[in-house]
Scaffold this active site. Structure first.
Site, mmCIF file in Angstrom:
data_model
loop_
_atom_site.group_PDB
_atom_site.id
_atom_site.type_symbol
_atom_site.label_atom_id
_atom_site.label_comp_id
_atom_site.label_asym_id
_atom_site.label_seq_id
_atom_site.Cartn_x
_atom_site.Cartn_y
_atom_site.Cartn_z
ATOM 1 N N LYS A 13 59.340 93.772 105.534
ATOM 2 C CA LYS A 13 60.657 93.221 105.856
ATOM 3 C C LYS A 13 61.538 93.138 104.603
ATOM 4 O O LYS A 13 62.685 93.560 104.609
ATOM 5 C CB LYS A 13 60.523 91.814 106.472
ATOM 6 N N ARG A 87 60.647 81.694 112.111
ATOM 7 C CA ARG A 87 59.196 81.866 112.162
ATOM 8 C C ARG A 87 58.565 81.005 113.248
ATOM 9 O O ARG A 87 57.355 81.069 113.448
ATOM 10 C CB ARG A 87 58.607 81.440 110.822
ATOM 11 N N ARG A 126 49.870 94.258 96.108
ATOM 12 C CA ARG A 126 51.310 94.177 95.863
ATOM 13 C C ARG A 126 51.680 93.471 94.559
ATOM 14 O O ARG A 126 51.078 92.483 94.188
ATOM 15 C CB ARG A 126 51.912 93.411 97.052
ATOM 16 N N ARG A 161 52.404 87.535 93.601
ATOM 17 C CA ARG A 161 52.739 86.245 94.203
ATOM 18 C C ARG A 161 51.502 85.367 94.291
ATOM 19 O O ARG A 161 50.409 85.847 94.588
ATOM 20 C CB ARG A 161 53.304 86.479 95.602
ATOM 21 N N ARG A 172 48.130 82.876 106.346
ATOM 22 C CA ARG A 172 49.460 83.383 106.706
ATOM 23 C C ARG A 172 49.390 84.209 107.984
ATOM 24 O O ARG A 172 50.279 84.145 108.833
ATOM 25 C CB ARG A 172 50.056 84.209 105.556
#
Ligand code: ADP
Length: 218
Positions: A13, A87, A126, A161, A172
């Protein structure tokens, strides 16, 4: 045009939203980025959310709705891209109200579909440029050997992160399936949902999103 990018963590996203900002002059509203800023700035709210985010749980609706309300009252642009918001169903209802108050319309909700194995793979590999936020991936787009970001051209620090680890990611994903995935049905029922395949090259996904946006605009 105002759109929501909907999908699990790691669906891409943020990457796609950034591209739309560059090419279409739209404004990205990422509650994740806003919350990370609050966390880094050490405000009272930042302290409250830091722990919740690190665990991979959702921050309260009240906090994120407050953040979005503030942004919607700001300057008008070519349109908003909601990234990571709403969300929960309560957030979706709040967004509908806030948009109505501002005389804005939600034009499209794009669901980015990516299978779970690929999500875990993407997130654990990532990192991002500390300067411009460009996203890198250990397998498909490694950090340049000379440490110079290919997007901003700066010698940068590349960051991972705090919540991109296997344990928070599991939480998550659970939060996504329990609380966020019902929004797929919600927006489908409202006739606003278009699903696209989020797998493949970044450019291929860009093209799929462009197709939806162009069809919505015409
Ligand atoms: P991702 O989609 O990769 O999980 P985000 O950057 O969107 O990452 O969000 C990171 C974290 O910030 C979430 O795990 C959650 O703790 C918090 N967060 C972001 N947006 C929301 C939201 N709309 N409602 C509640 N919590 C949120």
């Amino acid at each position: 045009m105002n759109i929501i990018l909907l999908g699990p963590p790691g669906a891409g996203k943020g990457t796609q939203a950034r591209h739309l900002v560059e090419t279409r002059g739209m404004t990205q509203l990422s509650t994740g980025d806003m919350l990370r800023e609050a966390k880094d700035s050490g405000t009272e709210m930042g302290k409250i959310v830091a722990d919740v985010m690190a665990k991979g749980e959702l921050v309260t609706d009240e906090i994120v709705i407050g953040l979005i309300r503030e942004k919607l009252q700001g300057e008008k642009t070519e349109g908003f891209i909601f990234d990571g918001f709403p969300r929960t169903l309560a957030q979706a209802d709040a967004l509908a109200e806030l948009m109505a108050e501002q005389g804005e319309t939600l034009n499209a909700v794009i669901e980015m579909r990516v299978d779970d194995d690929a999500l875990v793979d993407r997130i654990t590999a990532r990192s991002t440029c500390g300067n411009c936020g460009e996203v890198y991936n250990d397998h498909t787009k490694p950090i340049p050997a000379d440490g110079v970001c290919t997007n901003c051209g700066e010698k940068a620090e590349f960051k991972r992160r705090a919540d991109d680890n296997a344990e928070s990611l599991k939480q998550r994903l659970l939060e996504y399936y329990k609380k966020t995935s019902p929004l797929i049905g919600y927006y489908y029922a409202k006739g606003q949902l278009t699903a696209i395949d989020g797998l493949g090259e970044i450019d291929e996904v860009r093209a799929r999103i462009a197709e939806v946006l162009d069809a919505t605009a015409s």
